[in-house]
Scaffold this motif. Structure first.
Motif, PDB file in Angstrom:
ATOM      1  N   ARG A   5      -1.130  -6.273   4.844  1.00  0.00           N
ATOM      2  CA  ARG A   5       0.296  -6.560   4.274  1.00  0.00           C
ATOM      3  C   ARG A   5      -0.161  -7.611   3.401  1.00  0.00           C
ATOM      4  NH1 ARG A   5       4.658  -6.214   5.714  1.00  0.00           N
ATOM      5  NH2 ARG A   5       6.464  -5.211   4.594  1.00  0.00           N
TER       6      ARG A   5
ATOM      7  N   SER B  88       0.991  -1.600   0.420  1.00  0.00           N
ATOM      8  CA  SER B  88      -0.057   0.086   0.050  1.00  0.00           C
ATOM      9  C   SER B  88       0.773   1.346  -0.225  1.00  0.00           C
ATOM     10  CB  SER B  88      -1.027   0.111   1.304  1.00  0.00           C
ATOM     11  OG  SER B  88       0.003   0.257   2.521  1.00  0.00           O
TER      12      SER B  88
ATOM     13  N   TYR C 208      -6.198  -3.784   3.464  1.00  0.00           N
ATOM     14  CA  TYR C 208      -5.003  -3.953   2.681  1.00  0.00           C
ATOM     15  C   TYR C 208      -4.809  -2.827   1.129  1.00  0.00           C
ATOM     16  CZ  TYR C 208      -8.034  -7.778   1.090  1.00  0.00           C
ATOM     17  OH  TYR C 208      -9.355  -7.456   0.231  1.00  0.00           O
TER      18      TYR C 208
ATOM     19  N   ASP D 287      -2.548  -1.930   8.083  1.00  0.00           N
ATOM     20  CA  ASP D 287      -2.456  -2.901   7.426  1.00  0.00           C
ATOM     21  C   ASP D 287      -1.865  -4.168   7.361  1.00  0.00           C
ATOM     22  OD1 ASP D 287      -1.632  -2.925   4.849  1.00  0.00           O
ATOM     23  OD2 ASP D 287      -0.076  -1.611   4.360  1.00  0.00           O
TER      24      ASP D 287
ATOM     25  N   VAL E 217      -6.067   0.714   2.034  1.00  0.00           N
ATOM     26  CA  VAL E 217      -4.846   1.308   3.701  1.00  0.00           C
ATOM     27  C   VAL E 217      -5.474   2.923   3.594  1.00  0.00           C
ATOM     28  CG1 VAL E 217      -3.002   1.441   4.529  1.00  0.00           C
ATOM     29  CG2 VAL E 217      -3.569  -0.891   3.891  1.00  0.00           C
TER      30      VAL E 217
END
Length: 323
Positions: A235, A146, A208, A233, A212
């Motif tokens: 990820r 992000s 995500y 986040d 984000v």
């Protein structure tokens, strides 16, 4: 640098470090990709390592599998998210299964890059979010960046992995800029570890990829109303770092999951179930989910009505705090 430039720089560094790393896909060479993410790589590394392929996604992934079997580390680009389905059988039946089928004696270090999500005013099949299909498939690692820093480091970590990695890139964030510590790596986090990007105490918002930034904007707006929102986040979508979310929810007592893909059977549903199992006695409200609607991605003229935005995230935060 931008996220697009960060992916380019990460690919370049991985190719410099390991001559077995190849980049392949439709228009990735001379054109540099439709988003120019691979711009300049063919000029610097040659046509043998940056390969323009035919328009055949099944062939691209099948060839990448064969190259991996011969010791290479191919990075295959799927030009748009909605074009990945012709390669679905190769990915879930071959790429994901080979390690298990061979009891770990055969590894397939293949990275499949997928620009995904909407918000760019594109036509049909250019704005989809198919990540849940692949997160559901055992044997695949599924990650998404992000920020430029994550884009730079995560693509290198994905290439270094001996397992196949689906690397989802939020295409409408390609031009977002951020700092990247390309030398010290102070902004580098483990590939499958979630990250708290905004501390808070009242509500946890887990997002995500493209969402984000939206979640952070919603948190800033909530702060003006005296509401303290923590943003995580994720990820990594498979494996999913539930521990990080659990730790946050035990402090805040509330969770809102946010993703661009449809809410129905999305990653938010899995996260909601896991957190409810682990944090039942810590929850002050039911886990709420924000996402796309259970319809095909709409025409670009009305996509803003489909995409989760700041107001929809804020509404979920407010509803969570109302319990």
């Amino acid at each position: 640098m931008t996220i697009a430039k960060a992916v380019n720089s990460g690919l370049r560094r991985a190719m410099e470090d390991d001559p077995k790393v190849l980049v392949m896909g439709e228009d990735v060479g001379k054109l540099g990709g439709v988003f120019r993410v691979t711009d300049g790589l063919q000029k610097d590394f040659g046509e043998d390592r940056v390969i323009d392929t035919p328009l055949a996604e099944s062939g691209i992934v099948g060839t990448a599998i064969g190259l991996a079997l011969r010791g290479f580390r191919p990075v295959a680009e799927i030009q748009f998210d909605g074009f990945i389905y012709p390669a679905y059988d190769q990915i879930v039946s071959q790429l994901a299964k080979m390690g298990y089928r061979s009891a770990g004696s055969v590894r397939l270090p293949v990275v499949i890059r997928v620009p995904y999500g909407g918000g760019i005013g594109a036509v049909e099949h250019h704005s989809e979010s198919p990540e849940a299909y692949f997160a559901h498939t055992a044997g695949l690692r599924v990650v998404t960046c992000s920020t430029p820093a994550d884009a730079y480091w995560m693509i290198q970590d994905a290439i270094a992995s001996d397992d196949p990695v689906m690397f989802f890139e939020p295409k409408r964030r390609y031009w977002d800029k951020g700092d990247v510590d390309v030398d010290g790596g102070s902004d580098r986090a483990p590939l499958h570890q979630a990250r708290v990007v905004r501390p808070g105490s009242q509500v946890t918002v887990a997002a995500y990829g493209p969402m984000v930034k939206t979640a952070l904007q919603a948190a800033e707006a909530a702060a003006q109303e005296g509401k303290d929102v923590e943003v995580i986040d994720l990820r990594s979508l498979s494996p999913l770092d539930v521990d990080a979310v659990e730790e946050s929810v035990r402090r805040t007592g509330r969770l809102v999951t946010v993703h661009e893909a449809p809410v129905f059977l999305g990653l938010g549903a899995e996260l909601a179930a896991r957190v409810t199992e682990r944090c039942f006695y810590s929850l002050e409200a039911p886990v709420l989910r924000v996402g796309g609607f259970h319809i095909p991605y709409p025409p670009s003229r009305v996509e803003e009505e489909y995409l989760p935005d700041l107001d929809r995230v804020l509404d979920a935060v407010d509803r969570s705090l109302a319990f």
